[in-house]
Enzyme design. Structure first.
Site, PDB file in Angstrom:
ATOM      1  N   GLY A  87       0.758  -1.244   0.000  1.00 31.42           N
ATOM      2  CA  GLY A  87       0.000   0.000   0.000  1.00 31.42           C
ATOM      3  C   GLY A  87       0.784   1.286   0.000  1.00 31.42           C
ATOM      4  O   GLY A  87       0.203   2.358  -0.200  1.00 31.42           O
ATOM      5  N   PRO A 124       4.820  -5.212  -0.551  1.00 30.71           N
ATOM      6  CA  PRO A 124       4.854  -4.013  -1.397  1.00 30.71           C
ATOM      7  C   PRO A 124       4.744  -4.362  -2.874  1.00 30.71           C
ATOM      8  O   PRO A 124       5.308  -5.362  -3.335  1.00 30.71           O
ATOM      9  CB  PRO A 124       6.244  -3.430  -1.107  1.00 30.71           C
ATOM     10  CG  PRO A 124       7.075  -4.647  -0.818  1.00 30.71           C
ATOM     11  CD  PRO A 124       6.164  -5.604  -0.089  1.00 30.71           C
ATOM     12  N   CYS A 144     -12.442   2.903 -29.182  1.00 32.43           N
ATOM     13  CA  CYS A 144     -13.730   3.543 -29.435  1.00 32.43           C
ATOM     14  C   CYS A 144     -14.490   3.836 -28.151  1.00 32.43           C
ATOM     15  O   CYS A 144     -15.609   3.375 -27.959  1.00 32.43           O
ATOM     16  CB  CYS A 144     -14.548   2.623 -30.322  1.00 32.43           C
ATOM     17  SG  CYS A 144     -14.417   0.924 -29.745  1.00 32.43           S
TER      18      CYS A 144
END
Ligand code: LLP
Length: 419
Positions: free
Chosen positions: A239, A274, A342
């Site tokens: 985090g 991590p 698109c």
């Protein structure tokens, strides 16, 4: 700190001009810097020097085989969330006893694969999962080592899609139920309780949420001790945030200091997961400008990478700096940098002051090493791009660009379609 720098107006990765890679590999492509990966891993790991810890890099951020192999060679374990990530970890030579398995939706085949492989621990996310793992372990005559992922209900103050430690999130088990879970786990024959776990969210730029989460885990450990349940491993999840724009996240040293301070008088062994902080700023996406177009209200720079290659701007409104690979002047333009897909949400930047890119110019989309290629797709039957690793003055294509045949591999025509 990373190794993407300008020399006489040309962007280099370590000692290799990025233009040279583009010429040989074509665009778009991701580049990862070996020196940066190594530096980030060591900066993180060394921050916890002196305490017992196991850094289990979070494979989901970037599970490229070369990256996993490199991190393994530096001493990393692995945090996984699927059978596929377990496969990748084992293929990269990571020892199963350095692999932890989180995730709310583990399937039976994945649980069996992890049990057969002998991973370090399952981070349990529901009581039903606990029962299932006990049953599967019994059938396979294994003992499953587990931690309960606790949802400590702290606000990580990050994008709502990547907050995971709030009551309303699907992750983990609240503290009260976790105690019940541990009691239940103790009674299960094929379960061995070894840990406690949390992961409160991603791209966290303050230390306080980590502090709050750890305090809450620590008090649970004390409560568990009182009822005779001993915890060996405390897994803090991942985090820690990085700088994309003007964020100033704590340095790993600062993050580690807070954790070490709270753990120092315990015998708990620390596990860390991590992801972004290791790979995020170690990678970039290189794309080429195809066209310019001006509408009555907007200027568009249309490039050959789209949301299928880098989803973060679309999904989280994430900011990625855009640098010219070759600086050709001081002219800037306020523009949307958009891809060929698109969808109006197919953008890499919106209303951004960028270099006045002309057709054919190369753009470097910075800080794209984490959750970049890993979240890419074949949407619109676009080919997944190449990935390149650079070390000093050498580069190597670590994932080759897909070709059209890759697109229909595994597909087949049913006999009931008349041709
Ligand atoms: N451990 C667990 C259980 C996780 O769920 C995660 C990330 C990590 C560790 C690693 O977190 P990190 O250190 O990278 O923050 N796609 C999003 C991020 C999703 C994070 C999911 N879990 C993005 O592009 O920002």
């Amino acid at each position: 700190m990373h190794h993407f720098t300008y020399h006489q107006n040309e962007l280099y990765c370590e000692d290799v001009p990025i233009k040279k890679i583009a010429k040989e590999v074509g665009t778009p492509f991701y580049i990862y810097s070996y020196a940066t990966l190594k530096r980030h891993f060591f900066a993180f790991d060394k921050a916890f020097e002196g305490i017992k810890r196991l850094v289990c890099y979070s494979a989901k951020a970037n599970s490229n085989h070369a990256i996993l192999t490199l991190l393994k060679s530096l001493g990393s374990g692995l945090d996984i969330v699927s059978g596929g990530e377990l496969y990748r970890g084992l293929k990269a030579g990571i020892s199963p006893d350095r692999i932890v398995y989180s995730g709310v939706g583990k399937r039976i085949d994945e649980i069996d694969y992890a049990l057969e492989s002998g991973i370090l621990m399952f981070n349990i996310e529901s009581l039903e999962e606990l029962d299932l793992i006990d049953k599967r372990a019994g059938l396979l005559k294994k003992k499953a080592a587990v931690a309960i992922r606790v949802n400590p209900d702290v606000d990580p103050q990050t994008h709502p899609y990547i907050s995971t430690g709030l009551k309303k999130n699907k992750f983990g088990i609240d503290a009260k139920t976790a105690i019940e879970g541990y009691k239940a786990a103790r009674a299960l024959e094929n379960i061995k309780i070894i840990g406690i776990d949390c992961h409160i969210g991603s791209q966290i730029t303050q230390v306080q949420p980590f502090k709050d989460a750890l305090k809450s885990l620590k008090s649970l450990v004390t409560e568990l001790k009182k009822i005779g349940i001993e915890i060996k491993y405390l897994d803090m999840g991942g985090g820690l945030g990085i700088t994309y724009d003007d964020e100033s996240p704590p340095h790993p040293d600062e993050y580690a200091k807070v954790i070490v301070e709270l753990l120092k008088e315990t015998d708990l062994q620390l596990i860390l997961e991590p992801g972004r902080v290791i790979v995020g700023n170690a990678g970039i996406l290189v794309t080429r400008a195809l066209f310019r177009k001006t509408s009555s209200v907007k200027e568009f720079i249309i490039v050959d990478a789209g949301m299928n290659d880098l989803l973060r701007p679309t999904l989280y409104d994430a900011f990625h700096a855009i640098w010219p690979v070759v600086k050709s002047g001081d002219e800037f333009v306020k523009a949307d940098v958009v891809g060929p897909i698109c969808e109006s949400s197919d953008f890499l930047a919106v209303d951004r002051n960028v270099s006045d890119f002309k057709n054919g110019d190369l753009l470097a989309v910075m800080s794209a090493g984490a959750y970049g290629f890993a979240m890419s797709s074949n949407y619109c039957s676009r080919l997944k791009v190449a990935e390149v690793m650079v070390r000093d003055d050498r580069f190597h294509v670590v994932t080759k660009r897909q070709d059209y045949e890759d697109l229909i591999r595994g597909e087949s025509t049913p006999p009931f379609i008349n041709i």
